[in-house]
Design a protein around this motif. Structure first.
Motif, short mmCIF file in Angstrom:
data_model
loop_
_atom_site.label_atom_id
_atom_site.label_comp_id
_atom_site.label_asym_id
_atom_site.label_seq_id
_atom_site.Cartn_x
_atom_site.Cartn_y
_atom_site.Cartn_z
N CYS A 8 0.84 -1.21 0.00
CA CYS A 8 0.00 0.00 0.00
C CYS A 8 0.87 1.25 0.00
O CYS A 8 1.78 1.38 0.80
CB CYS A 8 -0.91 0.00 1.22
SG CYS A 8 -2.11 -1.33 1.21
N ARG A 9 0.54 2.18 -0.86
CA ARG A 9 1.35 3.38 -1.05
C ARG A 9 1.42 4.27 0.19
O ARG A 9 2.28 5.11 0.32
CB ARG A 9 0.88 4.15 -2.27
CG ARG A 9 -0.54 4.59 -2.25
CD ARG A 9 -1.04 5.16 -3.58
NE ARG A 9 -0.18 6.19 -4.10
CZ ARG A 9 0.73 6.00 -5.08
NH1 ARG A 9 0.86 4.83 -5.63
NH2 ARG A 9 1.47 6.99 -5.48
N SER A 10 0.51 4.11 1.15
CA SER A 10 0.59 4.87 2.39
C SER A 10 1.80 4.48 3.24
O SER A 10 2.24 5.26 4.08
CB SER A 10 -0.67 4.65 3.24
OG SER A 10 -1.76 5.31 2.66
N ASP A 11 2.31 3.28 3.04
CA ASP A 11 3.50 2.83 3.76
C ASP A 11 4.72 3.19 2.92
O ASP A 11 4.83 2.77 1.77
CB ASP A 11 3.43 1.32 4.01
CG ASP A 11 2.26 0.95 4.91
OD1 ASP A 11 2.15 1.57 5.99
OD2 ASP A 11 1.47 0.07 4.55
N ASN A 48 -6.33 -9.70 1.12
CA ASN A 48 -6.72 -9.29 -0.22
C ASN A 48 -7.61 -8.07 -0.09
O ASN A 48 -8.63 -8.12 0.58
CB ASN A 48 -7.48 -10.42 -0.91
CG ASN A 48 -7.96 -10.00 -2.29
OD1 ASN A 48 -7.27 -9.30 -2.99
ND2 ASN A 48 -9.15 -10.43 -2.65
N ASP A 49 -7.21 -6.98 -0.70
CA ASP A 49 -7.99 -5.74 -0.70
C ASP A 49 -8.21 -5.19 0.70
O ASP A 49 -9.22 -4.57 0.95
CB ASP A 49 -9.35 -5.92 -1.38
CG ASP A 49 -9.24 -6.37 -2.81
OD1 ASP A 49 -8.15 -6.26 -3.38
OD2 ASP A 49 -10.25 -6.83 -3.36
N GLY A 50 -7.30 -5.39 1.59
CA GLY A 50 -7.49 -4.90 2.94
C GLY A 50 -6.57 -3.76 3.23
O GLY A 50 -5.36 -3.92 3.20
N SER A 51 -7.12 -2.62 3.50
CA SER A 51 -6.27 -1.47 3.75
C SER A 51 -6.41 -0.98 5.18
O SER A 51 -5.43 -0.79 5.86
CB SER A 51 -6.60 -0.35 2.76
OG SER A 51 -7.96 0.02 2.89
N GLY A 54 -7.82 5.09 6.64
CA GLY A 54 -6.74 6.04 6.44
C GLY A 54 -5.53 5.50 5.69
O GLY A 54 -4.51 6.15 5.63
N VAL A 55 -5.65 4.31 5.12
CA VAL A 55 -4.53 3.71 4.39
C VAL A 55 -4.87 3.72 2.90
O VAL A 55 -5.94 3.31 2.50
CB VAL A 55 -4.27 2.26 4.86
CG1 VAL A 55 -3.15 1.65 4.06
CG2 VAL A 55 -3.94 2.25 6.34
N LEU A 72 -3.47 7.15 -10.41
CA LEU A 72 -3.83 6.14 -9.42
C LEU A 72 -5.14 5.48 -9.79
O LEU A 72 -6.05 6.12 -10.30
CB LEU A 72 -3.94 6.75 -8.04
CG LEU A 72 -2.66 7.32 -7.45
CD1 LEU A 72 -2.95 7.97 -6.10
CD2 LEU A 72 -1.61 6.24 -7.32
N ASP A 73 -5.22 4.20 -9.51
CA ASP A 73 -6.45 3.45 -9.71
C ASP A 73 -7.50 3.96 -8.72
O ASP A 73 -7.17 4.50 -7.67
CB ASP A 73 -6.15 1.98 -9.47
CG ASP A 73 -7.29 1.07 -9.88
OD1 ASP A 73 -8.28 1.55 -10.45
OD2 ASP A 73 -7.18 -0.12 -9.62
N THR A 74 -8.76 3.76 -9.01
CA THR A 74 -9.82 4.16 -8.09
C THR A 74 -10.10 3.08 -7.04
O THR A 74 -10.68 3.37 -6.01
CB THR A 74 -11.12 4.46 -8.86
OG1 THR A 74 -11.49 3.31 -9.60
CG2 THR A 74 -10.94 5.65 -9.78
N ALA A 75 -9.70 1.85 -7.31
CA ALA A 75 -9.98 0.74 -6.38
C ALA A 75 -8.87 0.57 -5.35
O ALA A 75 -7.70 0.74 -5.66
CB ALA A 75 -10.13 -0.56 -7.17
N GLN A 76 -9.25 0.23 -4.13
CA GLN A 76 -8.30 -0.04 -3.04
C GLN A 76 -7.98 -1.54 -3.08
O GLN A 76 -8.56 -2.34 -2.36
CB GLN A 76 -8.91 0.34 -1.69
CG GLN A 76 -9.22 1.80 -1.55
CD GLN A 76 -7.97 2.62 -1.23
OE1 GLN A 76 -6.96 2.14 -0.76
NE2 GLN A 76 -8.06 3.91 -1.49
#
Length: 113
Positions: A8-11, A48-51, A54-55, A72-76
């Protein structure tokens, strides 16, 4: 100690490229991550798909084939495992597509707090 594994790009330093048309015409690359124990080989964690709140786990859709910059993609769809305590260390960490090996490009952040 607990560990963090993230695409995840937040990390800091973590990302994944969601679409790579030179591997496939499928634009829905979706990473799945799981960790196996070095002691037993058993699965310790899977995501899978877990953010989390705030991530930011969106992937990059490259402007140029093979690039890791673009919109950036719209999907998390990124994968993130936090608070894992693997018995006697990490044996293997897998991060790839759900249905098949897609040859995704990603940079995984590993951190021991």
């Amino acid at each position: 100690q607990t560990q963090l594994f993230s695409t995840c790009r937040s990390d800091p330093g973590a990302f994944f490229i969601r679409r790579q048309t030179y591997y496939s015409t499928d634009a829905n690359f979706d990473p799945l991550m799981y960790v196996r124990s070095a002691q037993t080989g058993a699965q310790v964690g899977c995501n899978n798909d877990g953010s989390g709140i705030g991530v930011d786990c969106r992937g990059v859709i490259p402007n140029i084939v093979g690039a890791n910059v673009g919109p950036l993609d719209t999907a998390q769809r990124g994968s993130r495992l936090t608070g894992l305590a693997t018995p006697r260390g990490v044996g293997l960490v897998f991060s790839d597509g759900i249905l098949r090996s897609d040859g995704m490009r990603y940079n995984m952040r590993f951190q021991v707090p």
